[in-house]
Design an enzyme around this catalytic site. Structure first.
Site, PDB file in Angstrom:
ATOM      1  N   ASP A  17     -19.072 -43.122 -37.339  1.00 48.69           N
ATOM      2  CA  ASP A  17     -19.437 -44.185 -36.338  1.00 48.69           C
ATOM      3  C   ASP A  17     -18.291 -44.824 -35.677  1.00 48.69           C
ATOM      4  OD1 ASP A  17     -20.850 -45.388 -34.375  1.00 48.69           O
ATOM      5  OD2 ASP A  17     -22.071 -46.584 -35.800  1.00 48.69           O
ATOM      6  N   ASN A  65     -28.698 -38.549 -29.705  1.00 49.52           N
ATOM      7  CA  ASN A  65     -27.520 -38.529 -29.032  1.00 49.52           C
ATOM      8  C   ASN A  65     -27.718 -37.848 -27.551  1.00 49.52           C
ATOM      9  OD1 ASN A  65     -25.142 -38.317 -31.719  1.00 49.52           O
ATOM     10  ND2 ASN A  65     -25.761 -40.042 -30.778  1.00 49.52           N
TER      11      ASN A  65
HETATM   12  C1  FPP Z   1     -20.123 -42.161 -32.981  1.00 48.12           C
HETATM   13  O1  FPP Z   1     -19.397 -43.049 -32.296  1.00 48.12           O
HETATM   14  C2  FPP Z   1     -19.902 -41.003 -33.282  1.00 48.12           C
HETATM   15  C3  FPP Z   1     -20.591 -39.612 -32.448  1.00 48.12           C
HETATM   16  C4  FPP Z   1     -21.849 -40.073 -31.593  1.00 48.12           C
HETATM   17  C5  FPP Z   1     -20.457 -38.461 -32.866  1.00 48.12           C
HETATM   18  C6  FPP Z   1     -19.185 -38.337 -33.844  1.00 48.12           C
HETATM   19  C7  FPP Z   1     -18.553 -37.139 -33.205  1.00 48.12           C
HETATM   20  C8  FPP Z   1     -17.046 -36.715 -33.374  1.00 48.12           C
HETATM   21  C9  FPP Z   1     -16.489 -37.145 -34.119  1.00 48.12           C
HETATM   22  C10 FPP Z   1     -16.803 -35.640 -32.234  1.00 48.12           C
HETATM   23  C11 FPP Z   1     -17.226 -34.384 -32.200  1.00 48.12           C
HETATM   24  C12 FPP Z   1     -17.436 -33.587 -33.697  1.00 48.12           C
HETATM   25  C13 FPP Z   1     -16.925 -32.593 -34.123  1.00 48.12           C
HETATM   26  C14 FPP Z   1     -17.407 -32.148 -35.304  1.00 48.12           C
HETATM   27  C15 FPP Z   1     -16.101 -31.979 -33.363  1.00 48.12           C
HETATM   28  P1  FPP Z   1     -19.973 -44.098 -31.248  1.00 48.12           P
HETATM   29  O2  FPP Z   1     -19.619 -43.052 -29.876  1.00 48.12           O
HETATM   30  O3  FPP Z   1     -21.434 -44.138 -31.414  1.00 48.12           O
HETATM   31  O4  FPP Z   1     -19.230 -45.066 -31.251  1.00 48.12           O
HETATM   32  P2  FPP Z   1     -19.640 -46.593 -30.713  1.00 48.12           P
HETATM   33  O5  FPP Z   1     -20.757 -46.912 -31.653  1.00 48.12           O
HETATM   34  O6  FPP Z   1     -18.253 -47.458 -31.240  1.00 48.12           O
HETATM   35  O7  FPP Z   1     -19.899 -46.309 -29.409  1.00 48.12           O
END
Ligand code: FPP
Length: 247
Positions: A17, A65
């Protein structure tokens, strides 16, 4: 006397996250955070193995998501496909088995194709497994398991009266996986967000303020050290776990 040798948790699961906040703090579009997040996926995959972990599960895309803006969902799927295409050779060379949990059949066709290839080409590697939770949600997993279990009862393959956790859990996506020992969530949030709710029943949790793109091998080592300071009792008393109390 020296401290007992630290033992790595066999299965570590991570809620990655903070990509969005990492980008926003730098005045960058959110997708830049995800791009950097993919780099952390790469480094963490090998850091975990170096630290003695046998299975690493990463929450890469949750069922929830899909509610994000279409542009962000599209970009995440694009990054995922690119990541898998680039990593295939590395996984084969470094003997990393890839598997997934989640409703992958609902992912874009291109992602499904590269997943199938990678899973097939790495299925023989048993020492270290990277599990990507993709289109995953615990509640959906329970619904899918209940449906499969009901079908097995209806067809006579299972007997309703034999119902037990050992039997039912064979219908979860994780049927052939060990339960996570340690669940880490980055970015300072202290929620489980529909991730491995049943499997993490006896897991230890570590919440770190570090945003996922900044997460390093030493952050992982610190989480493992924290894990090693805990006493896991699985419902027993502390005295029962001490060798002196053993009969
Ligand atoms: C949370 O950050 C993360 C995600 C929604 C997904 C994680 C995805 C990746 C690391 C990239 C793709 C994955 C792979 C395996 C290639 P957020 O966007 O919720 O962060 P925030 O809470 O700060 O908005």
């Amino acid at each position: 006397m020296s401290a007992p040798a630290a033992q790595a948790p066999a299965h570590v699961a991570i809620i990655m996250d903070g990509n969005g906040r990492w980008a926003t703090q730098r005045g960058l579009p959110r997708i830049e955070g995800h791009r950097r997040g993919v780099e952390t996926v790469r480094t963490t995959t090998f850091a975990a193995r170096d630290l003695g972990v046998r299975m690493l599960t990463l929450y890469a895309f949750s069922i929830e998501n899909w509610k994000r803006p279409e542009e962000e969902v599209g970009a995440l799927m694009g990054l995922l496909e690119l990541y898998l295409k680039k990593e295939l050779d590395t996984f084969v060379r470094d003997r990393v088995r890839l598997r997934t949990i989640g409703r992958t059949e609902e992912l874009p066709a291109g992602v499904q194709r590269v997943l199938r290839t990678t899973i097939e080409e790495t299925k023989g590697f048993t020492d270290y497994t990277l599990v990507l939770a993709l289109n995953y949600g615990s509640r959906t997993e329970v619904v899918d398991a209940a449906r499969a279990y009901a079908a097995a009862v209806a067809s006579g393959r299972e007997k309703l009266n034999d119902g037990s956790w050992a039997t039912f859990s064979r219908y979860l996506y994780t049927s052939d996986m060990p339960e996570p020992d340690l669940v880490i969530r980055t970015s300072g949030e202290t929620r489980i967000s529909n991730f491995l709710l049943l499997q993490a029943a006896y897991a230890e949790f570590v919440f770190t303020p570090v945003l996922w793109p900044d997460f390093t091998k030493s952050d992982l080592a610190a989480a493992i050290a924290d894990f090693n300071r805990r006493e896991r009792r699985f419902g027993r008393t502390s005295a029962q776990l001490k060798p002196a109390a053993a009969k």
